[in-house]
Motif scaffolding. Structure first.
Motif, PDB file in Angstrom:
ATOM      1  N   MET A 122       0.848  -1.167   0.000  1.00 18.45           N
ATOM      2  CA  MET A 122       0.000   0.000   0.000  1.00 18.45           C
ATOM      3  C   MET A 122       0.904   1.245   0.000  1.00 18.45           C
ATOM      4  N   THR A 123       0.759   2.090  -0.993  1.00 19.29           N
ATOM      5  CA  THR A 123       1.556   3.308  -1.053  1.00 19.29           C
ATOM      6  C   THR A 123       0.736   4.487  -0.581  1.00 19.29           C
ATOM      7  N   GLU A 124       1.396   5.331   0.131  1.00 14.64           N
ATOM      8  CA  GLU A 124       0.746   6.509   0.678  1.00 14.64           C
ATOM      9  C   GLU A 124       1.090   7.697  -0.223  1.00 14.64           C
ATOM     10  N   GLN A 125       0.082   8.428  -0.659  1.00 10.76           N
ATOM     11  CA  GLN A 125       0.294   9.586  -1.519  1.00 10.76           C
ATOM     12  C   GLN A 125       0.761  10.757  -0.659  1.00 10.76           C
ATOM     13  N   VAL A 126       1.943  11.267  -0.962  1.00 13.46           N
ATOM     14  CA  VAL A 126       2.508  12.383  -0.223  1.00 13.46           C
ATOM     15  C   VAL A 126       2.126  13.671  -0.941  1.00 13.46           C
ATOM     16  N   GLN A 127       1.670  14.652  -0.178  1.00 15.71           N
ATOM     17  CA  GLN A 127       1.313  15.946  -0.739  1.00 15.71           C
ATOM     18  C   GLN A 127       2.591  16.722  -1.034  1.00 15.71           C
ATOM     19  N   ILE A 128       2.793  17.062  -2.284  1.00 18.17           N
ATOM     20  CA  ILE A 128       3.982  17.802  -2.707  1.00 18.17           C
ATOM     21  C   ILE A 128       3.670  19.293  -2.663  1.00 18.17           C
ATOM     22  N   PRO A 129       4.500  20.073  -1.943  1.00 14.61           N
ATOM     23  CA  PRO A 129       4.279  21.520  -1.882  1.00 14.61           C
ATOM     24  C   PRO A 129       4.280  22.145  -3.280  1.00 14.61           C
ATOM     25  N   ALA A 130       3.530  23.221  -3.436  1.00 16.42           N
ATOM     26  CA  ALA A 130       3.358  23.868  -4.744  1.00 16.42           C
ATOM     27  C   ALA A 130       4.690  24.270  -5.370  1.00 16.42           C
ATOM     28  N   GLU A 131       5.598  24.817  -4.576  1.00 17.66           N
ATOM     29  CA  GLU A 131       6.889  25.264  -5.114  1.00 17.66           C
ATOM     30  C   GLU A 131       7.711  24.091  -5.637  1.00 17.66           C
ATOM     31  N   LEU A 132       7.681  22.987  -4.913  1.00 21.34           N
ATOM     32  CA  LEU A 132       8.406  21.806  -5.368  1.00 21.34           C
ATOM     33  C   LEU A 132       7.738  21.223  -6.607  1.00 21.34           C
ATOM     34  N   GLN A 133       6.423  21.252  -6.657  1.00 20.71           N
ATOM     35  CA  GLN A 133       5.697  20.767  -7.830  1.00 20.71           C
ATOM     36  C   GLN A 133       6.042  21.606  -9.061  1.00 20.71           C
ATOM     37  N   GLN A 134       6.146  22.927  -8.889  1.00 14.08           N
ATOM     38  CA  GLN A 134       6.532  23.798 -10.005  1.00 14.08           C
ATOM     39  C   GLN A 134       7.914  23.415 -10.528  1.00 14.08           C
ATOM     40  N   LEU A 135       8.852  23.169  -9.622  1.00 12.82           N
ATOM     41  CA  LEU A 135      10.199  22.805 -10.021  1.00 12.82           C
ATOM     42  C   LEU A 135      10.207  21.441 -10.707  1.00 12.82           C
ATOM     43  N   ILE A 136       9.448  20.491 -10.183  1.00 13.13           N
ATOM     44  CA  ILE A 136       9.353  19.152 -10.785  1.00 13.13           C
ATOM     45  C   ILE A 136       8.805  19.254 -12.204  1.00 13.13           C
ATOM     46  N   SER A 137       7.776  20.062 -12.386  1.00 15.76           N
ATOM     47  CA  SER A 137       7.193  20.255 -13.720  1.00 15.76           C
ATOM     48  C   SER A 137       8.186  20.933 -14.656  1.00 15.76           C
ATOM     49  N   TYR A 138       8.846  21.964 -14.173  1.00 14.70           N
ATOM     50  CA  TYR A 138       9.811  22.716 -14.984  1.00 14.70           C
ATOM     51  C   TYR A 138      10.956  21.804 -15.442  1.00 14.70           C
ATOM     52  N   MET A 139      11.439  20.959 -14.546  1.00 17.85           N
ATOM     53  CA  MET A 139      12.562  20.068 -14.844  1.00 17.85           C
ATOM     54  C   MET A 139      12.109  18.769 -15.512  1.00 17.85           C
ATOM     55  N   GLU A 140      10.779  18.595 -15.643  1.00 18.94           N
ATOM     56  CA  GLU A 140      10.189  17.415 -16.278  1.00 18.94           C
ATOM     57  C   GLU A 140      10.696  16.115 -15.650  1.00 18.94           C
ATOM     58  N   LEU A 141      10.601  16.047 -14.321  1.00 14.40           N
ATOM     59  CA  LEU A 141      11.051  14.869 -13.594  1.00 14.40           C
ATOM     60  C   LEU A 141       9.971  13.797 -13.575  1.00 14.40           C
ATOM     61  N   GLU A 142      10.409  12.550 -13.510  1.00 11.41           N
ATOM     62  CA  GLU A 142       9.492  11.423 -13.408  1.00 11.41           C
ATOM     63  C   GLU A 142       9.023  11.273 -11.961  1.00 11.41           C
ATOM     64  N   GLU A 143       7.944  10.528 -11.770  1.00 14.64           N
ATOM     65  CA  GLU A 143       7.362  10.342 -10.436  1.00 14.64           C
ATOM     66  C   GLU A 143       8.374   9.743  -9.458  1.00 14.64           C
ATOM     67  N   THR A 144       9.171   8.787  -9.907  1.00 14.86           N
ATOM     68  CA  THR A 144      10.150   8.171  -9.011  1.00 14.86           C
ATOM     69  C   THR A 144      11.189   9.200  -8.559  1.00 14.86           C
ATOM     70  N   GLN A 145      11.569  10.104  -9.432  1.00 16.97           N
ATOM     71  CA  GLN A 145      12.510  11.153  -9.062  1.00 16.97           C
ATOM     72  C   GLN A 145      11.856  12.142  -8.103  1.00 16.97           C
ATOM     73  N   ALA A 146      10.593  12.414  -8.304  1.00 18.59           N
ATOM     74  CA  ALA A 146       9.865  13.353  -7.447  1.00 18.59           C
ATOM     75  C   ALA A 146       9.789  12.837  -6.015  1.00 18.59           C
ATOM     76  N   THR A 147       9.651  11.539  -5.841  1.00 19.83           N
ATOM     77  CA  THR A 147       9.583  10.953  -4.506  1.00 19.83           C
ATOM     78  C   THR A 147      10.894  11.171  -3.756  1.00 19.83           C
ATOM     79  N   GLY A 148      12.004  10.910  -4.415  1.00 25.54           N
ATOM     80  CA  GLY A 148      13.312  11.143  -3.805  1.00 25.54           C
ATOM     81  C   GLY A 148      13.542  12.610  -3.504  1.00 25.54           C
TER      82      GLY A 148
END
Length: 131
Positions: A1-27
């Motif tokens: 069972m995986t728990e969905q972690v809420q990613i802060p908006a600023e980190l989400q913006q950076l993840i989108s900008y850098m086009e990171l995959e979900e596995t990279q976003a978790t780390g």
């Protein structure tokens, strides 16, 4: 069972900008959380002119987390490789990680201060957060 972690908006913006995959976003989220306290302490000690380079502490935290991702992954891989066949010393690995974070934070604070007078560096800090 995986728990969905809420990613802060600023980190989400950076993840989108850098086009990171979900596995990279978790780390990246793990690093983001791990550096929060020591980074906040350093952030609070900076002059307002340095803190004004970015819009918020959270933006700076996201940038530092992203910058630390590569070195953190390399260090963790090195610890795993060295621990093969041996009893792993968790305390030593944790100390190495804390030292890596401290050095990375120190470097990024230095860059933040430099960005006050360097338009190119300031733009690099702000690029992921521009709409």
């Amino acid at each position: 069972m995986t728990e969905q972690v809420q990613i802060p908006a600023e980190l989400q913006q950076l993840i989108s900008y850098m086009e990171l995959e979900e596995t990279q976003a978790t780390g990246l989220m793990s690093i983001y959380q791990a550096i929060e306290a020591p980074l906040r302490e350093n952030w609070d000690a900076q002059p307002q002119s340095a803190r004004n380079v970015v819009e918020s502490f959270e933006q700076f935290q996201a940038i530092v987390a992203y910058t630390m991702a590569g070195p953190t992954a390399e260090m963790l891989a090195m610890v795993e490789k060295n621990a093969e066949g041996e009893e792993r010393d968790e305390a030593q690995a944790d100390a190495m990680l804390q030292q890596l974070f401290a050095q990375g934070i120190k470097m990024m604070i230095k860059d933040l201060k430099a960005a006050r007078r360097d338009a190119v560096l300031r733009n690099e800090f702000l690029a992921p957060f521009r709409k």
